[in-house]
Design a protein around this motif. Structure first.
Motif, PDB file in Angstrom:
ATOM      1  N   ILE A  61       3.073   4.049 -23.249  1.00  0.00           N
ATOM      2  CA  ILE A  61       1.755   4.620 -23.550  1.00  0.00           C
ATOM      3  C   ILE A  61       1.071   4.873 -22.207  1.00  0.00           C
ATOM      4  CG2 ILE A  61      -0.458   4.320 -24.725  1.00  0.00           C
ATOM      5  CD1 ILE A  61       1.965   1.882 -25.802  1.00  0.00           C
ATOM      6  N   GLY A  62       0.851   6.134 -21.877  1.00  0.00           N
ATOM      7  CA  GLY A  62       0.283   6.445 -20.571  1.00  0.00           C
ATOM      8  C   GLY A  62      -0.609   7.659 -20.624  1.00  0.00           C
ATOM      9  N   ASN A  63      -0.924   8.181 -19.447  1.00  0.00           N
ATOM     10  CA  ASN A  63      -1.759   9.381 -19.376  1.00  0.00           C
ATOM     11  C   ASN A  63      -1.483  10.130 -18.082  1.00  0.00           C
ATOM     12  OD1 ASN A  63      -3.072   7.723 -17.497  1.00  0.00           O
ATOM     13  ND2 ASN A  63      -4.671   7.159 -18.945  1.00  0.00           N
ATOM     14  N   LEU A  64      -2.083  11.292 -17.977  1.00  0.00           N
ATOM     15  CA  LEU A  64      -1.942  12.107 -16.772  1.00  0.00           C
ATOM     16  C   LEU A  64      -3.060  11.865 -15.780  1.00  0.00           C
ATOM     17  CD1 LEU A  64      -0.862  15.729 -17.821  1.00  0.00           C
ATOM     18  CD2 LEU A  64       0.468  14.038 -16.568  1.00  0.00           C
ATOM     19  N   THR A  65      -4.181  11.321 -16.234  1.00  0.00           N
ATOM     20  CA  THR A  65      -5.360  11.184 -15.390  1.00  0.00           C
ATOM     21  C   THR A  65      -5.705   9.721 -15.157  1.00  0.00           C
ATOM     22  OG1 THR A  65      -6.815  11.265 -17.323  1.00  0.00           O
ATOM     23  CG2 THR A  65      -6.339  13.358 -16.208  1.00  0.00           C
ATOM     24  N   THR A  66      -6.475   9.478 -14.110  1.00  0.00           N
ATOM     25  CA  THR A  66      -7.064   8.160 -13.936  1.00  0.00           C
ATOM     26  C   THR A  66      -8.269   8.050 -14.873  1.00  0.00           C
ATOM     27  OG1 THR A  66      -8.543   8.934 -12.184  1.00  0.00           O
ATOM     28  CG2 THR A  66      -6.378   8.108 -11.519  1.00  0.00           C
ATOM     29  N   THR A  69      -8.707   6.755 -21.122  1.00  0.00           N
ATOM     30  CA  THR A  69      -8.369   7.689 -22.192  1.00  0.00           C
ATOM     31  C   THR A  69      -8.279   6.971 -23.533  1.00  0.00           C
ATOM     32  OG1 THR A  69      -6.013   7.396 -21.724  1.00  0.00           O
ATOM     33  CG2 THR A  69      -7.124   9.274 -20.674  1.00  0.00           C
ATOM     34  N   GLY A  70      -8.457   5.642 -23.530  1.00  0.00           N
ATOM     35  CA  GLY A  70      -8.400   4.889 -24.774  1.00  0.00           C
ATOM     36  C   GLY A  70      -7.051   4.245 -25.033  1.00  0.00           C
ATOM     37  N   LYS A  71      -6.311   3.926 -23.967  1.00  0.00           N
ATOM     38  CA  LYS A  71      -4.980   3.342 -24.163  1.00  0.00           C
ATOM     39  C   LYS A  71      -5.036   2.008 -24.898  1.00  0.00           C
ATOM     40  CE  LYS A  71      -3.402   3.161 -19.989  1.00  0.00           C
ATOM     41  NZ  LYS A  71      -4.580   3.655 -19.265  1.00  0.00           N
ATOM     42  N   THR A  72      -6.042   1.193 -24.620  1.00  0.00           N
ATOM     43  CA  THR A  72      -6.071  -0.144 -25.217  1.00  0.00           C
ATOM     44  C   THR A  72      -6.232  -0.091 -26.737  1.00  0.00           C
ATOM     45  OG1 THR A  72      -6.904  -1.105 -23.159  1.00  0.00           O
ATOM     46  CG2 THR A  72      -7.189  -2.400 -25.162  1.00  0.00           C
ATOM     47  N   PRO A  73      -7.250   0.613 -27.285  1.00  0.00           N
ATOM     48  CA  PRO A  73      -7.332   0.677 -28.751  1.00  0.00           C
ATOM     49  C   PRO A  73      -6.160   1.415 -29.378  1.00  0.00           C
ATOM     50  CG  PRO A  73      -9.016   2.069 -27.754  1.00  0.00           C
ATOM     51  CD  PRO A  73      -8.428   1.235 -26.658  1.00  0.00           C
ATOM     52  N   LEU A 160      10.546   6.495 -25.890  1.00  0.00           N
ATOM     53  CA  LEU A 160       9.455   7.409 -26.228  1.00  0.00           C
ATOM     54  C   LEU A 160       8.414   7.371 -25.124  1.00  0.00           C
ATOM     55  CD1 LEU A 160       8.802   6.556 -30.009  1.00  0.00           C
ATOM     56  CD2 LEU A 160      10.071   8.513 -29.109  1.00  0.00           C
ATOM     57  N   ASP A 161       7.871   8.542 -24.802  1.00  0.00           N
ATOM     58  CA  ASP A 161       6.755   8.633 -23.856  1.00  0.00           C
ATOM     59  C   ASP A 161       5.563   9.233 -24.585  1.00  0.00           C
ATOM     60  OD1 ASP A 161       6.737   7.806 -21.059  1.00  0.00           O
ATOM     61  OD2 ASP A 161       8.601   8.942 -20.881  1.00  0.00           O
ATOM     62  N   ILE A 162       4.564   8.410 -24.851  1.00  0.00           N
ATOM     63  CA  ILE A 162       3.337   8.873 -25.510  1.00  0.00           C
ATOM     64  C   ILE A 162       2.274   9.071 -24.433  1.00  0.00           C
ATOM     65  CG2 ILE A 162       1.532   8.295 -27.171  1.00  0.00           C
ATOM     66  CD1 ILE A 162       3.605   6.629 -28.677  1.00  0.00           C
ATOM     67  N   VAL A 163       1.693  10.260 -24.385  1.00  0.00           N
ATOM     68  CA  VAL A 163       0.710  10.595 -23.357  1.00  0.00           C
ATOM     69  C   VAL A 163      -0.646  10.835 -24.005  1.00  0.00           C
ATOM     70  CG1 VAL A 163       0.090  12.189 -21.512  1.00  0.00           C
ATOM     71  CG2 VAL A 163       2.488  11.599 -21.890  1.00  0.00           C
ATOM     72  N   LEU A 164      -1.653  10.089 -23.566  1.00  0.00           N
ATOM     73  CA  LEU A 164      -3.017  10.240 -24.072  1.00  0.00           C
ATOM     74  C   LEU A 164      -3.804  11.187 -23.177  1.00  0.00           C
ATOM     75  CD1 LEU A 164      -2.029   7.680 -25.575  1.00  0.00           C
ATOM     76  CD2 LEU A 164      -4.356   6.778 -25.358  1.00  0.00           C
ATOM     77  N   ILE A 165      -4.545  12.086 -23.800  1.00  0.00           N
ATOM     78  CA  ILE A 165      -5.397  13.034 -23.086  1.00  0.00           C
ATOM     79  C   ILE A 165      -6.795  12.951 -23.680  1.00  0.00           C
ATOM     80  CG2 ILE A 165      -5.840  15.478 -22.640  1.00  0.00           C
ATOM     81  CD1 ILE A 165      -2.839  15.941 -22.590  1.00  0.00           C
ATOM     82  N   ASP A 166      -7.767  12.659 -22.843  1.00  0.00           N
ATOM     83  CA  ASP A 166      -9.155  12.539 -23.282  1.00  0.00           C
ATOM     84  C   ASP A 166      -9.745  13.931 -23.473  1.00  0.00           C
ATOM     85  OD1 ASP A 166     -11.815  12.008 -23.676  1.00  0.00           O
ATOM     86  OD2 ASP A 166     -12.124  10.946 -21.785  1.00  0.00           O
ATOM     87  N   ALA A 167     -10.149  14.249 -24.692  1.00  0.00           N
ATOM     88  CA  ALA A 167     -10.660  15.590 -24.991  1.00  0.00           C
ATOM     89  C   ALA A 167     -11.950  15.906 -24.243  1.00  0.00           C
ATOM     90  CB  ALA A 167     -10.879  15.738 -26.495  1.00  0.00           C
ATOM     91  N   VAL A 168     -12.680  14.878 -23.810  1.00  0.00           N
ATOM     92  CA  VAL A 168     -13.948  15.113 -23.112  1.00  0.00           C
ATOM     93  C   VAL A 168     -13.702  15.654 -21.704  1.00  0.00           C
ATOM     94  CG1 VAL A 168     -16.066  14.017 -22.265  1.00  0.00           C
ATOM     95  CG2 VAL A 168     -15.117  13.357 -24.484  1.00  0.00           C
ATOM     96  N   ASN A 169     -12.689  15.140 -21.035  1.00  0.00           N
ATOM     97  CA  ASN A 169     -12.302  15.642 -19.713  1.00  0.00           C
ATOM     98  C   ASN A 169     -10.778  15.630 -19.650  1.00  0.00           C
ATOM     99  OD1 ASN A 169     -12.075  16.426 -17.061  1.00  0.00           O
ATOM    100  ND2 ASN A 169     -12.868  14.535 -16.192  1.00  0.00           N
TER     101      ASN A 169
END
Length: 353
Positions: A61-66, A69-73, A160-169
């Motif tokens: 569970i990761g993301n592209l940005t610092t 993005t809500g990884k914990t919930p 599996l690679d799940i990528v979270l992206i924050d819709a706000v930024n």
């Protein structure tokens, strides 16, 4: 510089001389970061560094940005989904900035303490050596491993690679660090197995559609949408009360990657934050008695002793809270609003050991 100031500079909202100078400096540094990223990739591509596969499936569970993005919930949501499928998940994380303040020794970082609260009884090993952490979880009987913040981690192979992206930024001002917030170029999305758009309730549908079109230039994997729904309040004594029970205006503080998202959630719930009653700390901030004395004064002067924060912050500061201050954390749960079938299908295909 707090997260809001940094965002104002990187986004271009600040146009003063100092902000322009910082943007120029970070623009010059961006190619240096890119070169380091390419060097890191090439070490694995050419075999100078090896990847390791463990005997249980790994879900990153990761993301592209610092930033947040809500990884914990979302990780807590995955834990529950996997448990409903009869699996026994464990969590492996690096343990960035383990918790340590002037009242207690290091006990794991804030994300671990939050996940311990949200996923009681689920093993969670923090170790910079994520391979060793995964092996420990397997020894404890876990049949699948959730790798926290693992998209840029290469040493532990994943299924599996799940990528979270924050819709706000979503795309970190479209620049790599330090000019923007991107850890990798958007082309890295081709490694993803699933894209999760978070905080979708804070932007409109045309904006979400535009984000989706950008993602689709790089990958055709499923995209699901998630919002973070507030459910209740947690006090420093451990008491849980209904969301509507909050008595009125409150001072607010937090030290998270996306304070703007938390502020928006408070407003959506009808919580009034008086002018000047907000204090933003850096992400993963270690609170001291001096910090809380300042927060206590803020709450007393601005909001009759009422103080609200995130669970991530409450777990670090609860030992410092005095009886005169009513300090509560908003409990938040990740909820899939679109694409739940895609998530279930993906998790159902996680290999059995």
């Amino acid at each position: 510089m707090n997260p809001r100031d940094i965002d104002d500079v990187l986004s271009g909202r600040r146009q003063d001389l100092a902000a322009r100078g910082l943007r120029l400096a970070t623009t010059l540094a961006e190619p240096v970061y890119w070169s380091g990223l390419q060097l890191h990739r090439s070490r694995y591509r050419l075999g100078f560094k090896k990847t390791h596969r463990v005997s249980r499936p790994v879900i990153s569970i990761g993301n592209l940005t610092t930033g947040g993005t809500g990884k914990t919930p979302f990780t807590a949501l995955l834990v529950k989904q996997l448990q409903n499928l009869g699996r026994t998940p464990g969590i492996a994380s690096r343990g960035y900035k383990s918790l340590e303040n002037d009242t207690e020794p290091a006990t794991g970082n804030d994300e671990k303490l939050v996940l311990d609260q949200m996923c009681p009884g689920v093993p969670h090993i923090q170790n910079r050596n994520r391979v060793a952490a995964a092996e420990q979880l397997i020894e404890q009987g876990c049949d699948c491993i959730l790798l926290d913040d693992g998209f840029q981690h290469r040493r532990l192979q994943r299924d599996l690679d799940i990528v979270l992206i924050d819709a706000v930024n979503p795309f970190g001002h479209n620049h790599l660090l330090p000019r923007g917030l991107l850890r990798e170029p958007l082309s890295a999305l081709k490694r993803a197995s699933l894209i999760v758009l978070t905080r979708v309730d804070q932007v409109d549908r045309p904006a979400l559609d535009a984000i989706t079109r950008t993602i689709r230039r790089h990958t055709q994997v499923p995209i699901i949408e998630v919002r973070f729904a507030p459910t209740s309040w947690l006090s420093t004594t451990g008491a849980i009360t209904p969301l509507e029970s909050h008595p009125g205006p409150a001072a607010m503080f937090c030290g998270i990657g996306n304070p703007t998202g938390f502020t928006a959630t408070l407003k959506q719930c009808g919580i009034t934050i008086p002018e000047g009653a907000t204090k933003i700390f850096p992400d993963h901030h270690h609170y001291t008695r001096e910090d809380f004395e300042g927060l206590s004064t803020l709450a007393t002067q601005k909001a009759n002793g009422q103080l609200v924060t995130t669970l991530k912050d409450l777990v670090k500061i609860r030992e410092l809270v005095s009886v005169e201050i009513d300090c509560r954390a908003m409990l938040i749960e990740a909820m899939v609003t679109r694409g739940e079938d895609d998530l279930h299908r993906l998790l159902n295909h996680v290999p059995q050991p």
